[in-house]
Enzyme design. Structure first.
Site, PDB file in Angstrom:
ATOM      1  N   PHE A 138       1.022  -1.313  -0.050  1.00 29.70           N
ATOM      2  CA  PHE A 138       0.051  -0.015  -0.052  1.00 29.70           C
ATOM      3  C   PHE A 138       0.924   1.312   0.000  1.00 29.70           C
ATOM      4  CE2 PHE A 138      -2.316   3.566   1.712  1.00 29.70           C
ATOM      5  CZ  PHE A 138      -3.702   3.618   0.974  1.00 29.70           C
ATOM      6  N   ASP A 223       9.201   2.665   1.763  1.00 31.20           N
ATOM      7  CA  ASP A 223       8.051   3.101   2.029  1.00 31.20           C
ATOM      8  C   ASP A 223       8.197   2.873   3.511  1.00 31.20           C
ATOM      9  OD1 ASP A 223       5.632   4.157   2.828  1.00 31.20           O
ATOM     10  OD2 ASP A 223       4.552   3.381   1.208  1.00 31.20           O
ATOM     11  N   LYS A 252       2.730  10.087   8.092  1.00 25.03           N
ATOM     12  CA  LYS A 252       2.142   9.551   9.245  1.00 25.03           C
ATOM     13  C   LYS A 252       2.934  10.306  10.590  1.00 25.03           C
ATOM     14  CE  LYS A 252      -0.610   6.173   7.680  1.00 25.03           C
ATOM     15  NZ  LYS A 252      -0.271   5.401   6.494  1.00 25.03           N
TER      16      LYS A 252
HETATM   17  C1  PLP Z   1      -0.811   5.466   4.961  1.00 21.76           C
HETATM   18  C2  PLP Z   1       0.448   5.039   4.160  1.00 21.76           C
HETATM   19  C3  PLP Z   1       0.618   5.704   2.909  1.00 21.76           C
HETATM   20  C4  PLP Z   1      -0.107   6.818   2.281  1.00 21.76           C
HETATM   21  O1  PLP Z   1      -0.009   7.973   3.144  1.00 21.76           O
HETATM   22  P1  PLP Z   1      -1.209   9.204   3.000  1.00 21.76           P
HETATM   23  O2  PLP Z   1      -0.611  10.194   3.816  1.00 21.76           O
HETATM   24  O3  PLP Z   1      -2.598   8.674   3.427  1.00 21.76           O
HETATM   25  O4  PLP Z   1      -0.980   9.522   1.724  1.00 21.76           O
HETATM   26  C5  PLP Z   1       1.257   5.214   2.059  1.00 21.76           C
HETATM   27  N1  PLP Z   1       2.323   4.151   2.361  1.00 21.76           N
HETATM   28  C6  PLP Z   1       2.114   3.438   3.539  1.00 21.76           C
HETATM   29  C7  PLP Z   1       3.105   2.166   3.959  1.00 21.76           C
HETATM   30  C8  PLP Z   1       1.091   3.937   4.310  1.00 21.76           C
HETATM   31  O5  PLP Z   1       0.971   3.081   5.676  1.00 21.76           O
END
Ligand code: PLP
Length: 399
Positions: A138, A223, A252
């Site tokens: 994700f 990520d 985050k």
């Molecule tokens: C939450 C998340 C995203 C997306 O972040 P947003 O601030 O909602 O755009 C991307 N990668 C990972 C692993 C995430 O947990």
């Protein structure tokens, strides 16, 4: 107006893109939040791994109040003092040499996609633009980040995706080796998959990716939007595996709850960006960066990451204890305070029961209860959740 009235207005005026619990949160402090009726909840979601310091941490609140009165926005046409300070803090505590700031996780991923394409185009020509991504990954909801996300349910109705992404199973080095072609420029991976069900790599996976990138001259992108900022018991999850990337996306927990994203990179890679290559009006604005500086300093100075490691082990062992009692708990996994408990049945009802009992928890991939509390959570608070969960499981059998 009471809760039901606000919720009715919310349903009337807000886009219908979220499945929201019927609950209006009006205040938070530490690991607790309160709804408009005054009911107290222990928060094991933390704004989806955002409130790593708990709600309204006094150092973050103070930094925001002071910065709000001094300078809120000025743009990246000029130098911004807290932005420089935050970049320095992140660089000094990671593999990276330079930082680019944006406003969300998806934007940090977009920046990474653009950076690897531009780097590869400059060094190897325009035909080399493909990024290998993982099944069940994700990376966010904008079209680039969505195209890199390996879950069909998020793509539904939005085709065509951006070209240039291929997918392999997570935790499978041979699959990556087979997927590398003349067109490949980078590998994008969450060190621990979050939305995909809290999936942990085997120990040699990230080092193996690092080696493959060396061998084929590819860039390695992590990520760490969810795994970063102390969440897994290290400041960044890659430290568990001693395998640094070339580029890392953060968001985050980076600014204590204020919207912010960042892309970090080594100097050689980041220098592919020259003035005009990429930009964001709000990215790295004074208010978000002041919160970021306060949040990062607090995380690093107050022993919170070590606490997360220890309390995470305690939490995980308590969950494993529960799994030994209830045969419908398939598996408990995770690192630090990023923990998942896989059930044999959908977890939505358990989430609802927990909320009624005053505990906020999350469920991902339908059957994986996910626990992402503030990193300052205590043993006593974990015990309270476990007691409630056990009582709920006693009553809530799948058959
Ligand atoms: C939450 C998340 C995203 C997306 O972040 P947003 O601030 O909602 O755009 C991307 N990668 C990972 C692993 C995430 O947990």
């Amino acid at each position: 107006m009471h809760e039901a009235g606000f919720i009715a207005d919310g349903m009337r005026y807000l886009a219908n893109s979220y499945r929201r619990a019927p609950m209006l949160v009006v205040r938070g402090q530490g690991c607790k939040v309160w709804d408009i009726e005054g009911k107290e909840y222990l928060d094991f979601v933390a704004g989806i791994a955002v409130n790593n310091l708990g709600h309204c941490h006094p150092r973050v609140v103070d930094a925001l109040q002071q910065q709000a009165a001094r300078l809120i926005h000025v743009s990246n046409l000029y130098y911004i003092q807290p932005q420089i300070e935050l970049a320095q803090l992140l660089v000094n505590n990671s593999f990276a040499d330079k930082a680019f700031f944006c406003n969300s996780g998806a934007e940090a991923i977009e920046a990474a996609i653009k950076l690897v394409r531009r780097y590869s185009s400059a060094h190897f020509g325009p035909e080399r633009f493909e990024i290998i991504c993982m099944d069940h990954s994700f990376h966010g909801r904008t079209m680039g980040a969505l195209s890199a996300t390996g879950q069909a349910k998020y793509h539904e109705g939005y085709q065509p995706m951006l070209p240039g992404f291929s997918f392999v199973p997570y935790n499978d080095l041979d699959a990556i080796r087979r997927a590398i072609t003349d067109k490949t420029c980078a590998i994008l991976v969450e060190p621990i998959q979050g939305e995909g069900g809290v999936n942990i790599p085997y120990d040699s996976y990230l080092p193996g990716l690092r080696d493959l990138c060396q061998e084929y001259k590819l860039l390695l992108i992590y990520d760490e939007i969810q795994t970063g900022m102390g969440r897994t018991g290290k400041f960044f999850a890659y430290e568990h595996y001693d395998a640094p990337p070339d580029i890392m996306a953060l968001a985050k927990g980076i600014a204590g709850g204020v919207p912010m994203g960042a892309m970090l990179a080594t100097e050689e890679v980041m220098n592919t960006f020259i003035p005009g290559s990429h930009a964001s009006t709000f990215g790295g604005n004074p208010l978000a960066c002041a919160a970021g500086v306060a949040a990062v300093k607090t995380l690093l100075q107050e022993g919170i990451v070590d606490h997360c490691q220890k309390i995470g082990d305690y939490f995980k062992n308590r969950l494993i204890g529960l799994a030994q009692k209830f045969p419908f708990i398939n598996n408990v996994r995770g690192k630090g305070l990023m923990l998942g408990m896989e059930l044999t049945f959908p977890g939505a009802e358990i989430v609802d029961r927990c909320r009624e009992e005053g505990f906020l928890i999350n469920c991902t991939m339908d059957k994986v209860l996910r626990f992402l509390p503030p990193l300052i959570i205590s043993e006593e608070e974990i015990d309270r959740l476990l007691e409630a969960l056990e009582a709920i499981f006693d009553k809530c059998h799948p058959e």
